[in-house]
Design a protein around this motif. Structure first.
Motif, short mmCIF file in Angstrom:
data_model
loop_
_atom_site.label_atom_id
_atom_site.label_comp_id
_atom_site.label_asym_id
_atom_site.label_seq_id
_atom_site.Cartn_x
_atom_site.Cartn_y
_atom_site.Cartn_z
N ASP A 182 0.86 -1.19 0.00
CA ASP A 182 0.00 0.00 0.00
C ASP A 182 0.89 1.24 0.00
O ASP A 182 1.07 1.90 1.03
CB ASP A 182 -0.93 0.00 1.21
N PRO A 183 1.48 1.57 -1.14
CA PRO A 183 2.47 2.65 -1.20
C PRO A 183 1.92 4.04 -0.91
O PRO A 183 2.70 4.94 -0.58
CB PRO A 183 3.02 2.56 -2.62
N ASN A 184 0.62 4.24 -0.99
CA ASN A 184 0.07 5.57 -0.76
C ASN A 184 -0.40 5.81 0.67
O ASN A 184 -0.90 6.88 0.98
CB ASN A 184 -1.06 5.84 -1.76
N GLU B 87 -0.21 3.25 8.64
CA GLU B 87 -1.28 3.92 9.36
C GLU B 87 -2.61 3.81 8.62
O GLU B 87 -2.65 3.90 7.40
CB GLU B 87 -0.94 5.39 9.60
N GLY B 88 -3.63 3.63 9.35
CA GLY B 88 -4.99 3.55 8.83
C GLY B 88 -5.91 3.56 10.03
O GLY B 88 -5.51 3.97 11.11
N ASN B 89 -7.12 3.08 9.87
CA ASN B 89 -7.95 2.99 11.07
C ASN B 89 -7.43 1.83 11.92
O ASN B 89 -6.57 1.07 11.49
CB ASN B 89 -9.44 2.84 10.70
N LYS B 90 -7.94 1.71 13.12
CA LYS B 90 -7.42 0.70 14.05
C LYS B 90 -7.52 -0.72 13.50
O LYS B 90 -6.71 -1.58 13.83
CB LYS B 90 -8.14 0.79 15.39
N LEU B 91 -8.50 -0.98 12.64
CA LEU B 91 -8.68 -2.31 12.09
C LEU B 91 -7.70 -2.61 10.95
O LEU B 91 -7.37 -3.76 10.70
CB LEU B 91 -10.12 -2.50 11.61
N SER B 92 -7.27 -1.57 10.25
CA SER B 92 -6.39 -1.81 9.10
C SER B 92 -4.93 -1.46 9.38
O SER B 92 -4.09 -1.61 8.50
CB SER B 92 -6.88 -1.01 7.89
N ARG B 93 -4.60 -1.01 10.57
CA ARG B 93 -3.22 -0.67 10.90
C ARG B 93 -2.39 -1.96 10.96
O ARG B 93 -2.78 -2.93 11.58
CB ARG B 93 -3.18 0.04 12.25
N LYS B 94 -1.25 -1.95 10.29
CA LYS B 94 -0.40 -3.13 10.26
C LYS B 94 1.03 -2.72 10.56
O LYS B 94 1.52 -1.73 10.03
CB LYS B 94 -0.48 -3.81 8.90
#
Length: 91
Positions: A21-23, A43-50
């Motif tokens: 997810d380069p962007n 970074e993303g929402n808490k469910l997608s943060r890796k």
């Protein structure tokens, strides 16, 4: 298109992680100053943060992210120690 292979397998792991997810925005930090490993998170929402942990000093991680076209800075909050990276748009 996959990222070109480097001579460093840890750098290849970083490139592969970013290529997913380069962007997205990324942030990385070490447990302590000059630690031999750093954690980098997409970074993303808490469910997608890796997050992954790599055997790479934060100074090398900073350089590797810049080599991939990211602009990396310290957060505005001086109590925070992580580094935030955002991809520089290509014109």
């Amino acid at each position: 298109m996959p990222a070109p292979k480097s001579k460093d397998p840890v750098e290849d792991q970083l490139k592969s992680f970013v290529a997913d997810d380069p962007n997205s925005k990324y942030a990385f930090d070490s447990v302590e100053r000059d630690a031999p490993q750093s954690e980098i998170c997409r970074e993303g929402n808490k469910l997608s943060r890796k997050c992954i942990t790599l055997k790479m000093h934060s100074t090398r991680m900073f350089a590797a992210m810049q080599e991939q076209g990211f602009f990396c800075v310290l957060p505005m909050d001086p109590s925070q120690t992580h580094i935030e990276c955002t991809r520089i748009p290509k014109s």
